[in-house]
Design a protein around this motif. Structure first.
Motif, PDB file in Angstrom:
ATOM      1  N   GLY A  29      34.930  83.276  62.387  1.00 29.75           N
ATOM      2  CA  GLY A  29      34.621  81.854  62.426  1.00 29.75           C
ATOM      3  C   GLY A  29      33.553  81.476  61.412  1.00 29.75           C
ATOM      4  N   PRO A  30      33.142  80.208  61.441  1.00 30.51           N
ATOM      5  CA  PRO A  30      32.117  79.748  60.503  1.00 30.51           C
ATOM      6  C   PRO A  30      30.754  80.370  60.799  1.00 30.51           C
ATOM      7  CG  PRO A  30      32.740  77.965  62.010  1.00 30.51           C
ATOM      8  CD  PRO A  30      33.641  79.122  62.292  1.00 30.51           C
ATOM      9  N   ILE A  31      29.938  80.444  59.761  1.00 27.73           N
ATOM     10  CA  ILE A  31      28.573  80.942  59.864  1.00 27.73           C
ATOM     11  C   ILE A  31      27.674  79.900  59.211  1.00 27.73           C
ATOM     12  CG2 ILE A  31      26.981  82.757  59.124  1.00 27.73           C
ATOM     13  CD1 ILE A  31      29.354  84.698  59.159  1.00 27.73           C
ATOM     14  N   ASP A  32      26.583  79.533  59.906  1.00 27.37           N
ATOM     15  CA  ASP A  32      25.714  78.489  59.361  1.00 27.37           C
ATOM     16  C   ASP A  32      24.791  79.030  58.269  1.00 27.37           C
ATOM     17  OD1 ASP A  32      23.576  79.767  60.619  1.00 27.37           O
ATOM     18  OD2 ASP A  32      23.283  78.208  62.127  1.00 27.37           O
ATOM     19  N   GLY A  35      22.819  82.194  58.877  1.00 25.35           N
ATOM     20  CA  GLY A  35      23.533  83.437  59.153  1.00 25.35           C
ATOM     21  C   GLY A  35      23.930  83.609  60.603  1.00 25.35           C
ATOM     22  N   ASP A  36      23.913  82.511  61.376  1.00 32.45           N
ATOM     23  CA  ASP A  36      24.274  82.568  62.793  1.00 32.45           C
ATOM     24  C   ASP A  36      25.704  82.079  63.015  1.00 32.45           C
ATOM     25  OD1 ASP A  36      21.677  83.368  63.748  1.00 32.45           O
ATOM     26  OD2 ASP A  36      20.992  81.329  63.324  1.00 32.45           O
ATOM     27  N   LYS A  37      26.318  82.557  64.109  1.00 29.51           N
ATOM     28  CA  LYS A  37      27.648  82.067  64.479  1.00 29.51           C
ATOM     29  C   LYS A  37      27.576  80.555  64.647  1.00 29.51           C
ATOM     30  CE  LYS A  37      29.154  86.037  67.207  1.00 29.51           C
ATOM     31  NZ  LYS A  37      29.552  86.471  68.550  1.00 29.51           N
ATOM     32  N   ALA A  38      28.632  79.879  64.226  1.00 31.41           N
ATOM     33  CA  ALA A  38      28.666  78.423  64.334  1.00 31.41           C
ATOM     34  C   ALA A  38      30.059  77.978  64.723  1.00 31.41           C
ATOM     35  CB  ALA A  38      28.267  77.797  63.009  1.00 31.41           C
ATOM     36  N   ARG A  39      30.165  76.722  65.117  1.00 32.85           N
ATOM     37  CA  ARG A  39      31.478  76.140  65.371  1.00 32.85           C
ATOM     38  C   ARG A  39      31.487  74.731  64.803  1.00 32.85           C
ATOM     39  NH1 ARG A  39      31.614  74.364  71.700  1.00 32.85           N
ATOM     40  NH2 ARG A  39      29.515  73.523  71.732  1.00 32.85           N
ATOM     41  N   VAL A  40      32.664  74.300  64.426  1.00 34.27           N
ATOM     42  CA  VAL A  40      32.851  72.971  63.858  1.00 34.27           C
ATOM     43  C   VAL A  40      33.200  72.022  64.997  1.00 34.27           C
ATOM     44  CG1 VAL A  40      34.190  71.593  62.235  1.00 34.27           C
ATOM     45  CG2 VAL A  40      33.625  73.964  61.684  1.00 34.27           C
ATOM     46  N   ASP A  46      32.532  62.387  61.169  1.00 35.88           N
ATOM     47  CA  ASP A  46      31.619  62.852  62.214  1.00 35.88           C
ATOM     48  C   ASP A  46      31.598  64.364  62.342  1.00 35.88           C
ATOM     49  OD1 ASP A  46      30.925  60.236  62.889  1.00 35.88           O
ATOM     50  OD2 ASP A  46      32.679  60.057  64.209  1.00 35.88           O
ATOM     51  N   LEU A  47      32.229  65.059  61.410  1.00 36.24           N
ATOM     52  CA  LEU A  47      32.313  66.511  61.442  1.00 36.24           C
ATOM     53  C   LEU A  47      30.932  67.129  61.266  1.00 36.24           C
ATOM     54  CD1 LEU A  47      34.616  68.675  61.458  1.00 36.24           C
ATOM     55  CD2 LEU A  47      34.275  68.787  59.008  1.00 36.24           C
ATOM     56  N   CYS A  48      30.600  68.105  62.095  1.00 32.70           N
ATOM     57  CA  CYS A  48      29.337  68.831  61.936  1.00 32.70           C
ATOM     58  C   CYS A  48      29.494  70.256  62.423  1.00 32.70           C
ATOM     59  CB  CYS A  48      28.190  68.125  62.661  1.00 32.70           C
ATOM     60  SG  CYS A  48      28.343  68.101  64.444  1.00 32.70           S
ATOM     61  N   ILE A  49      28.512  71.067  62.117  1.00 32.76           N
ATOM     62  CA  ILE A  49      28.520  72.473  62.523  1.00 32.76           C
ATOM     63  C   ILE A  49      27.334  72.696  63.451  1.00 32.76           C
ATOM     64  CG2 ILE A  49      28.224  74.839  61.716  1.00 32.76           C
ATOM     65  CD1 ILE A  49      29.679  74.088  59.190  1.00 32.76           C
ATOM     66  N   GLU A  50      27.585  73.373  64.575  1.00 32.98           N
ATOM     67  CA  GLU A  50      26.491  73.701  65.487  1.00 32.98           C
ATOM     68  C   GLU A  50      26.530  75.177  65.820  1.00 32.98           C
ATOM     69  OE1 GLU A  50      28.409  72.478  69.780  1.00 32.98           O
ATOM     70  OE2 GLU A  50      27.248  70.968  68.714  1.00 32.98           O
ATOM     71  N   LYS A  51      25.365  75.713  66.191  1.00 34.86           N
ATOM     72  CA  LYS A  51      25.274  77.139  66.521  1.00 34.86           C
ATOM     73  C   LYS A  51      26.033  77.445  67.809  1.00 34.86           C
ATOM     74  CE  LYS A  51      20.967  78.185  64.302  1.00 34.86           C
ATOM     75  NZ  LYS A  51      19.634  78.702  64.392  1.00 34.86           N
ATOM     76  N   VAL A  52      26.626  78.636  67.851  1.00 35.42           N
ATOM     77  CA  VAL A  52      27.276  79.139  69.048  1.00 35.42           C
ATOM     78  C   VAL A  52      26.233  79.900  69.836  1.00 35.42           C
ATOM     79  CG1 VAL A  52      29.038  80.718  69.913  1.00 35.42           C
ATOM     80  CG2 VAL A  52      29.514  79.317  67.907  1.00 35.42           C
ATOM     81  N   LYS A  53      26.161  79.639  71.120  1.00 36.47           N
ATOM     82  CA  LYS A  53      25.137  80.301  71.943  1.00 36.47           C
ATOM     83  C   LYS A  53      25.634  81.582  72.532  1.00 36.47           C
ATOM     84  CE  LYS A  53      23.031  75.998  72.830  1.00 36.47           C
ATOM     85  NZ  LYS A  53      22.872  74.830  73.440  1.00 36.47           N
TER      86      LYS A  53
END
Length: 53
Positions: A29-32, A35-40, A46-53
């Motif tokens: 998946g995406p990485i911010d 260098g952390d896991k992220a999701r779109v 309104d598209l953005c990327i946030e960290k996966v917890k």
């Protein structure tokens, strides 16, 4: 000294290490930028990327 996994063989920063470790662990998946896991989330403008917890 550890061999660099960067495409240009530059010295790995902590963010680079996190990125390469995630890819090596199978994360596809995406990485911010840190260098952390992220999701779109969102659509279109309104598209953005946030960290996966």
């Amino acid at each position: 000294m550890t061999k660099s996994r960067n495409w240009d063989r530059s010295t790995e920063t902590p963010k680079d290490k996190k990125f390469h470790d995630l890819r090596a662990s199978g994360w596809t998946g995406p990485i911010d930028q840190d260098g952390d896991k992220a999701r779109v989330v969102g659509k279109g403008r309104d598209l953005c990327i946030e960290k996966v917890k």
